[in-house]
Design a protein around this motif. Sequence first.
Motif, PDB file in Angstrom:
ATOM      1  N   UNK A   1      -4.045   9.383  -1.640  1.00  0.00           N
ATOM      2  CA  UNK A   1      -4.732   9.548  -0.349  1.00  0.00           C
ATOM      3  C   UNK A   1      -5.386   8.226   0.071  1.00  0.00           C
ATOM      4  N   UNK A   2      -6.054   7.595  -0.865  1.00  0.00           N
ATOM      5  CA  UNK A   2      -6.714   6.325  -0.578  1.00  0.00           C
ATOM      6  C   UNK A   2      -5.712   5.273  -0.099  1.00  0.00           C
ATOM      7  N   UNK A   3      -4.554   5.214  -0.746  1.00  0.00           N
ATOM      8  CA  UNK A   3      -3.561   4.214  -0.378  1.00  0.00           C
ATOM      9  C   UNK A   3      -2.878   4.528   0.954  1.00  0.00           C
ATOM     10  N   UNK A   4      -2.679   5.806   1.246  1.00  0.00           N
ATOM     11  CA  UNK A   4      -2.038   6.137   2.515  1.00  0.00           C
ATOM     12  C   UNK A   4      -2.984   5.863   3.682  1.00  0.00           C
ATOM     13  N   UNK A   5      -4.304   6.029   3.453  1.00  0.00           N
ATOM     14  CA  UNK A   5      -5.283   5.659   4.483  1.00  0.00           C
ATOM     15  C   UNK A   5      -5.201   4.156   4.760  1.00  0.00           C
ATOM     16  N   UNK A   6      -5.146   3.370   3.683  1.00  0.00           N
ATOM     17  CA  UNK A   6      -5.058   1.923   3.854  1.00  0.00           C
ATOM     18  C   UNK A   6      -3.727   1.511   4.492  1.00  0.00           C
ATOM     19  N   UNK A   7      -2.650   2.184   4.117  1.00  0.00           N
ATOM     20  CA  UNK A   7      -1.355   1.830   4.705  1.00  0.00           C
ATOM     21  C   UNK A   7      -1.340   2.151   6.201  1.00  0.00           C
ATOM     22  N   UNK A   8      -1.970   3.255   6.591  1.00  0.00           N
ATOM     23  CA  UNK A   8      -2.069   3.585   8.016  1.00  0.00           C
ATOM     24  C   UNK A   8      -2.914   2.548   8.756  1.00  0.00           C
ATOM     25  N   UNK A   9      -3.940   2.044   8.073  1.00  0.00           N
ATOM     26  CA  UNK A   9      -4.779   1.021   8.691  1.00  0.00           C
ATOM     27  C   UNK A   9      -3.961  -0.257   8.930  1.00  0.00           C
ATOM     28  N   UNK A  10      -3.141  -0.629   7.952  1.00  0.00           N
ATOM     29  CA  UNK A  10      -2.282  -1.808   8.140  1.00  0.00           C
ATOM     30  C   UNK A  10      -1.244  -1.555   9.227  1.00  0.00           C
ATOM     31  N   UNK A  11      -0.740  -0.335   9.292  1.00  0.00           N
ATOM     32  CA  UNK A  11       0.214   0.028  10.341  1.00  0.00           C
ATOM     33  C   UNK A  11      -0.449  -0.079  11.713  1.00  0.00           C
ATOM     34  N   UNK A  12      -1.703   0.356  11.786  1.00  0.00           N
ATOM     35  CA  UNK A  12      -2.449   0.273  13.042  1.00  0.00           C
ATOM     36  C   UNK A  12      -2.652  -1.185  13.454  1.00  0.00           C
ATOM     37  N   UNK A  13      -3.077  -2.017  12.510  1.00  0.00           N
ATOM     38  CA  UNK A  13      -3.277  -3.434  12.803  1.00  0.00           C
ATOM     39  C   UNK A  13      -1.966  -4.099  13.223  1.00  0.00           C
ATOM     40  N   UNK A  14      -0.886  -3.725  12.544  1.00  0.00           N
ATOM     41  CA  UNK A  14       0.439  -4.259  12.878  1.00  0.00           C
ATOM     42  C   UNK A  14       0.814  -3.915  14.313  1.00  0.00           C
TER      43      UNK A  14
ATOM     44  N   UNK B   1       0.827  -1.209   0.000  1.00  0.00           N
ATOM     45  CA  UNK B   1       0.000   0.000   0.000  1.00  0.00           C
ATOM     46  C   UNK B   1       0.862   1.259   0.000  1.00  0.00           C
ATOM     47  N   UNK B   2       1.926   1.235   0.788  1.00  0.00           N
ATOM     48  CA  UNK B   2       2.813   2.397   0.861  1.00  0.00           C
ATOM     49  C   UNK B   2       3.461   2.665  -0.494  1.00  0.00           C
ATOM     50  N   UNK B   3       4.011   1.634  -1.116  1.00  0.00           N
ATOM     51  CA  UNK B   3       4.714   1.816  -2.386  1.00  0.00           C
ATOM     52  C   UNK B   3       3.760   2.222  -3.512  1.00  0.00           C
ATOM     53  N   UNK B   4       2.569   1.611  -3.546  1.00  0.00           N
ATOM     54  CA  UNK B   4       1.601   1.984  -4.572  1.00  0.00           C
ATOM     55  C   UNK B   4       1.128   3.430  -4.363  1.00  0.00           C
ATOM     56  N   UNK B   5       0.910   3.800  -3.105  1.00  0.00           N
ATOM     57  CA  UNK B   5       0.494   5.170  -2.807  1.00  0.00           C
ATOM     58  C   UNK B   5       1.570   6.171  -3.175  1.00  0.00           C
ATOM     59  N   UNK B   6       2.818   5.832  -2.898  1.00  0.00           N
ATOM     60  CA  UNK B   6       3.939   6.717  -3.242  1.00  0.00           C
ATOM     61  C   UNK B   6       4.027   6.910  -4.752  1.00  0.00           C
ATOM     62  N   UNK B   7       3.789   5.833  -5.485  1.00  0.00           N
ATOM     63  CA  UNK B   7       3.826   5.910  -6.948  1.00  0.00           C
ATOM     64  C   UNK B   7       2.711   6.829  -7.462  1.00  0.00           C
ATOM     65  N   UNK B   8       1.526   6.705  -6.901  1.00  0.00           N
ATOM     66  CA  UNK B   8       0.414   7.582  -7.296  1.00  0.00           C
ATOM     67  C   UNK B   8       0.725   9.041  -6.965  1.00  0.00           C
ATOM     68  N   UNK B   9       1.325   9.250  -5.793  1.00  0.00           N
ATOM     69  CA  UNK B   9       1.634  10.620  -5.380  1.00  0.00           C
ATOM     70  C   UNK B   9       2.681  11.244  -6.294  1.00  0.00           C
TER      71      UNK B   9
ATOM     72  N   UNK C   1      -2.270  17.584  -0.655  1.00  0.00           N
ATOM     73  CA  UNK C   1      -0.937  17.168  -1.097  1.00  0.00           C
ATOM     74  C   UNK C   1       0.085  17.278   0.029  1.00  0.00           C
ATOM     75  N   UNK C   2      -0.019  18.352   0.822  1.00  0.00           N
ATOM     76  CA  UNK C   2       0.920  18.555   1.920  1.00  0.00           C
ATOM     77  C   UNK C   2       0.726  17.496   3.001  1.00  0.00           C
TER      78      UNK C   2
ATOM     79  N   UNK D   1       1.282  12.500  -9.422  1.00  0.00           N
ATOM     80  CA  UNK D   1       0.315  13.599  -9.246  1.00  0.00           C
ATOM     81  C   UNK D   1      -1.136  13.120  -9.203  1.00  0.00           C
ATOM     82  N   UNK D   2      -1.363  11.875  -8.798  1.00  0.00           N
ATOM     83  CA  UNK D   2      -2.728  11.373  -8.614  1.00  0.00           C
ATOM     84  C   UNK D   2      -3.044  11.430  -7.112  1.00  0.00           C
ATOM     85  N   UNK D   3      -3.374  12.621  -6.651  1.00  0.00           N
ATOM     86  CA  UNK D   3      -3.467  12.866  -5.210  1.00  0.00           C
ATOM     87  C   UNK D   3      -4.554  12.037  -4.517  1.00  0.00           C
ATOM     88  N   UNK D   4      -5.732  11.934  -5.122  1.00  0.00           N
ATOM     89  CA  UNK D   4      -6.824  11.222  -4.460  1.00  0.00           C
ATOM     90  C   UNK D   4      -6.530   9.727  -4.357  1.00  0.00           C
ATOM     91  N   UNK D   5      -5.909   9.160  -5.388  1.00  0.00           N
ATOM     92  CA  UNK D   5      -5.523   7.745  -5.316  1.00  0.00           C
ATOM     93  C   UNK D   5      -4.423   7.552  -4.276  1.00  0.00           C
TER      94      UNK D   5
END
Length: 288
Positions: A149-162, A132-140, A201-202, A143-147
């Motif tokens: 954003x979606x991936x960073x939310x999911x990566x944070x969720x996995x981080x939380x579960x971890x 999720x982190x790598x895919x989100x970084x690639x989207x960012x 973006x920030x 310049x695909x900000x909303x995509x």
Amino acid sequence: MEDLLRPIYQERASQSNTLGILMIEKRNPISPNTDKFDVILLMIVKELEDSLFVKHYELQDKKAALFIVEESKLNEWVMLGTNRRIIDWLTNGKVLFDRNEFIYNLRERLDEFPIEERKMKIGLEFAKLIRRYLEGKDFFDSKHSLDAYNHIVHSLHHLARLSVIEHGFHPELTVWNQVKQIEPQIYKLYQELIEGNESIDKRIELLFLASEFLIHTRTQIGAQHMIEILKTKTDVWSYNDMIHHPELSKYSVDLSVMLEYLVEKKMIQVAKIETKGTGVYHRRYIVI
């Protein structure tokens, strides 16, 4: 409600194949925990032709669902997290039948959360986090900000579960309530992402930086399960060996990205084996 359901489960309870039966009642009018049914009957059996059988009922003005699940399928749900409700069902459901204390022992196991099971769940969650982190970084970066954003939310969720698993608990549906108590730093990152005043973006940029640090600090523990398995043989591994290993296969589509991440971190080494083609090599892997 239990009296209404008794004819549904009573006959099956007498069968030697049945290990335990639980009843889970709806907690509020809109309850995703029971798929909006008034009650769930969870029946665990030793063997089942299709591993899972589900039947819906209507009793007076109530809706009920019967889940008959094979023991091996139940263990898969618990280990892989493919049914997020199952921990709550097993922990909080009312026991209607328990053959030879099967459910009691299962609850004990969930409560103890043995270290070997914990290591595997940490590895699986870490692999999902990396993807999720790598895919989100690639989207960012594209310049695909909303995509992103979606991936960073999911990566944070996995981080939380971890984080929850690291502390010896099973992640629940309300994982952010758990994380708020266990690791406020991750909870704060999530709050900053969804409530921050900066531009999207920030916020994403700051979260990627913070996530990169948190991923780095967890690489050793996140990779422990995979590394220990790869060390079980002194020879090199092919990727095909890995996807057919009973434990590594559980990483599924995340196995490849996890493997390459550990190669980049120099925790796994690539061995090149010559082929008949000039300049073409088989890629094999070994723990450094």
